[in-house]
Design a protein around this motif. Structure first.
Motif, PDB file in Angstrom:
ATOM      1  N   UNK A 470     -31.506  34.175   1.345  1.00  0.00           N
ATOM      2  CA  UNK A 470     -31.030  35.471   1.810  1.00  0.00           C
ATOM      3  C   UNK A 470     -31.770  36.546   1.024  1.00  0.00           C
ATOM      4  N   UNK A 471     -32.495  37.396   1.728  1.00  0.00           N
ATOM      5  CA  UNK A 471     -33.267  38.465   1.095  1.00  0.00           C
ATOM      6  C   UNK A 471     -32.751  39.813   1.577  1.00  0.00           C
ATOM      7  N   UNK A 472     -32.514  40.723   0.645  1.00  0.00           N
ATOM      8  CA  UNK A 472     -32.065  42.070   1.004  1.00  0.00           C
ATOM      9  C   UNK A 472     -32.149  42.964  -0.224  1.00  0.00           C
ATOM     10  N   UNK A 473     -32.037  44.264  -0.008  1.00  0.00           N
ATOM     11  CA  UNK A 473     -32.049  45.208  -1.118  1.00  0.00           C
ATOM     12  C   UNK A 473     -30.759  45.101  -1.915  1.00  0.00           C
ATOM     13  N   UNK A 474     -30.765  45.662  -3.102  1.00  0.00           N
ATOM     14  CA  UNK A 474     -29.589  45.619  -3.964  1.00  0.00           C
ATOM     15  C   UNK A 474     -28.416  46.342  -3.306  1.00  0.00           C
ATOM     16  N   UNK A 475     -27.261  45.674  -3.279  1.00  0.00           N
ATOM     17  CA  UNK A 475     -26.064  46.269  -2.699  1.00  0.00           C
ATOM     18  C   UNK A 475     -25.950  46.120  -1.199  1.00  0.00           C
ATOM     19  N   UNK A 476     -26.871  45.368  -0.568  1.00  0.00           N
ATOM     20  CA  UNK A 476     -26.849  45.222   0.892  1.00  0.00           C
ATOM     21  C   UNK A 476     -25.827  44.195   1.360  1.00  0.00           C
ATOM     22  N   UNK A 477     -25.312  43.378   0.466  1.00  0.00           N
ATOM     23  CA  UNK A 477     -24.284  42.412   0.849  1.00  0.00           C
ATOM     24  C   UNK A 477     -24.748  40.974   0.842  1.00  0.00           C
ATOM     25  N   UNK A 478     -25.683  40.622  -0.042  1.00  0.00           N
ATOM     26  CA  UNK A 478     -26.181  39.241  -0.105  1.00  0.00           C
ATOM     27  C   UNK A 478     -25.072  38.284  -0.542  1.00  0.00           C
ATOM     28  N   UNK A 479     -24.341  38.657  -1.586  1.00  0.00           N
ATOM     29  CA  UNK A 479     -23.273  37.779  -2.099  1.00  0.00           C
ATOM     30  C   UNK A 479     -22.185  37.579  -1.048  1.00  0.00           C
ATOM     31  N   UNK A 480     -21.807  38.656  -0.368  1.00  0.00           N
ATOM     32  CA  UNK A 480     -20.782  38.553   0.672  1.00  0.00           C
ATOM     33  C   UNK A 480     -21.254  37.638   1.800  1.00  0.00           C
TER      34      UNK A 480
END
Length: 514
Positions: A470-480
């Motif tokens: 899962x790749x995304x910017x910080x705070x985009x919701x990767x953990x969720x």
């Protein structure tokens, strides 16, 4: 004087009667007649069929077969991959001869939404407590994504091949070669094909002319229904509602369904695959997009092109002579339209002789189905607007709607006189691939495919490589996002183990939620 006038009138009367007789003979010879019953309408689409070999006979010496192919990722591929796919598609088109016809169909097959959802929602009765609550939440999310309409359109991509043969046996041998060739070429493209049965093709015809869907199960096979009730297949296919053919640019079926066929009339000088991809991914519209491609005889084409170039050069020479005779230079009054035509014809000859291209006759048809005339007009306007964005002119198929449907459905017909001659590369520009959809039954919901707009249901165990990230910017919701996937894994595959390694301790223990 009066006698002469009378004689002339008699002669003109005789001549008029002779012309009418010729017209009557023409219609009798080709049996051009408007069908009077719904059963006669069904007879327009095929003459006979061979259920064992999945071959349909269109007329005395034309037979067709149909394959369903799996879409591949083309729209978002890099340039080199797109070029490779394009060249392989050109090679595939080159493998046919001038007695064949290729029909590429992209259609949304209507399916009852409730039946469609069964393959993707969670069975809440299997769970208790918190698990049942979470399963209900996921089902709400999935059902919202799929929509609340009575029917859902399941995209189907088909290739129908028509060939000319003296008998069914000869056609069968030819189609076996084409199947092996098609399987080999689509394997190179990383796509899979399968032969479509006669009954599946008949269901597309049934569902288009009926307001109620024929359920997609073994109990409702059309051929079996005809045998069990001692009826012809045409009688089973014939709609119960009245089919009104009196309108200029649409067909009305029992005031409950409206069908209209459009055709691409003009193309720009340079075209890209974007138009085809846009049309085949329109949301919430029941559309059948059909490419009719017919190879031509190379020897006849080159002979015809050479003859045309000679004729135009002769015309240019006459204009040069006329200019010299009147003491002015031809360059000053050059016929630009004639010069462009000569240049285009010479480029076509070079493409056929030096670049090893072929010439194909083509047409692009778009069949729209709607529940009301307002919805039909709205969809028509939207498609024409998309065409205008790409400098493509789209018209209604006036007074030929029934023949248009005949040429749209995957039966292999190519009887419309609206044809455009294009080289191999120009023909292959409408590459019939867009993006690969993952729709594995009883799997994990991952979201929406941004290209096709279809939901993504993926069982990674069925993939060649089941790894993921899962790749995304910080705070985009990767953990969720990871938490949602883990919850679904525990619901869908209770026998599997989930191990979470989180050095920064950002993910809570999922097992506590259950």
């Amino acid at each position: 004087m009066p006698r002469k006038t009378k004689v002339k009138a008699n002669k003109s009367k005789v001549k008029k009667e002779t012309i009418l007789d010729k017209i009557r003979k023409f219609f009798m010879k080709f049996k051009v007649a408007k069908p009077k019953t719904t059963s006669q309408i069904m007879r327009m689409f095929f003459k006979d069929y061979n259920e064992q070999n999945s071959i349909m006979q269109l007329d005395e010496n034309h037979y067709s077969i149909c394959f369903e192919y799996q879409d591949i990722s083309f729209a978002k591929a890099n340039y080199d991959e797109q070029e490779n796919i394009f060249l392989k598609w050109v090679e595939y088109l080159h493998s046919f001869n001038y007695n064949d016809h290729i029909q590429v169909v992209c259609a949304g097959r209507p399916v009852k939404t409730d039946d469609y959802k069964k393959d993707y929602v969670y069975d809440e009765e299997k769970f208790e407590g918190n698990e049942k609550k979470i399963a209900n939440e996921f089902n709400t999310l999935i059902e919202t994504t799929l929509g609340n309409k009575e029917e859902i359109l399941k995209e189907t991509r088909l290739i129908a091949i028509t060939t000319k043969a003296e008998s069914l046996k000869e056609a069968q041998d030819t189609f076996m070669q084409y199947q092996l060739r098609t399987e080999e070429k689509f394997k190179e493209l990383k796509s899979k094909i399968r032969r479509v049965s006669v009954d599946e093709r008949l269901k597309t015809l049934y569902n288009l002319f009926h307001t109620e869907l024929l359920e997609d199960d073994t109990k409702t096979e059309i051929v079996e229904l005809a045998k069990n009730h001692n009826l012809s297949v045409y009688d089973v296919l014939a709609p119960k509602d009245e089919v009104v053919l009196k309108e200029k640019n649409y067909i009305n079926i029992g005031d409950k369904k409206f069908v209209r066929v459009l055709y691409v009339a003009r193309l720009p000088k340079s075209i890209t695959p974007r138009f085809y991809n846009r049309i085949t991914t329109i949301e919430n519209c029941n559309i059948i997009t059909t490419l009719n491609i017919t190879p031509t005889d190379p020897a006849k084409v080159i002979k015809m092109v050479n003859k045309k170039i000679s004729g135009m050069k002769t015309e240019r020479l006459e204009k040069i002579k006329k200019a010299n005779k009147n003491n002015y230079s031809y360059e000053a009054v050059k016929d630009e339209k004639l010069e462009d035509a000569i240049r285009d014809a010479q480029n076509l000859r070079d493409a056929l002789q030096k670049k090893k291209q072929k010439l194909f006759t083509n047409n692009v048809l778009i069949c729209i189905q709607a529940d009301s005339l307002e919805e039909l007009d709205k969809t028509t306007k939207m498609i024409k607007s998309i065409g205008n964005e790409h400098l493509i002119t789209i018209y209604n198929l006036d007074w030929q709607q029934l023949e248009g449907i005949q040429n749209c459905l995957p039966f292999g017909w190519n009887s419309l006189q609206i044809q455009r001659s294009l080289t191999s590369e120009s023909t292959a520009t409408n590459v019939p691939f867009n993006t690969k959809d993952l729709m594995h039954p009883n799997s994990i919901y991952h979201g929406i495919n941004l290209v096709s707009k279809n939901p993504v249901f993926c069982d990674r165990k069925k993939l060649l490589n089941g790894n993921g990230c899962v790749l995304a910017t910080s705070g985009a919701g990767k953990s969720f996002s990871i938490k949602v996937i883990i919850e679904q894994v525990l619901l869908r595959y209770p026998q599997d183990e989930v191990i979470v390694i989180d050095p920064q301790r950002r993910i809570c223990t999922i097992n506590k939620c259950f």
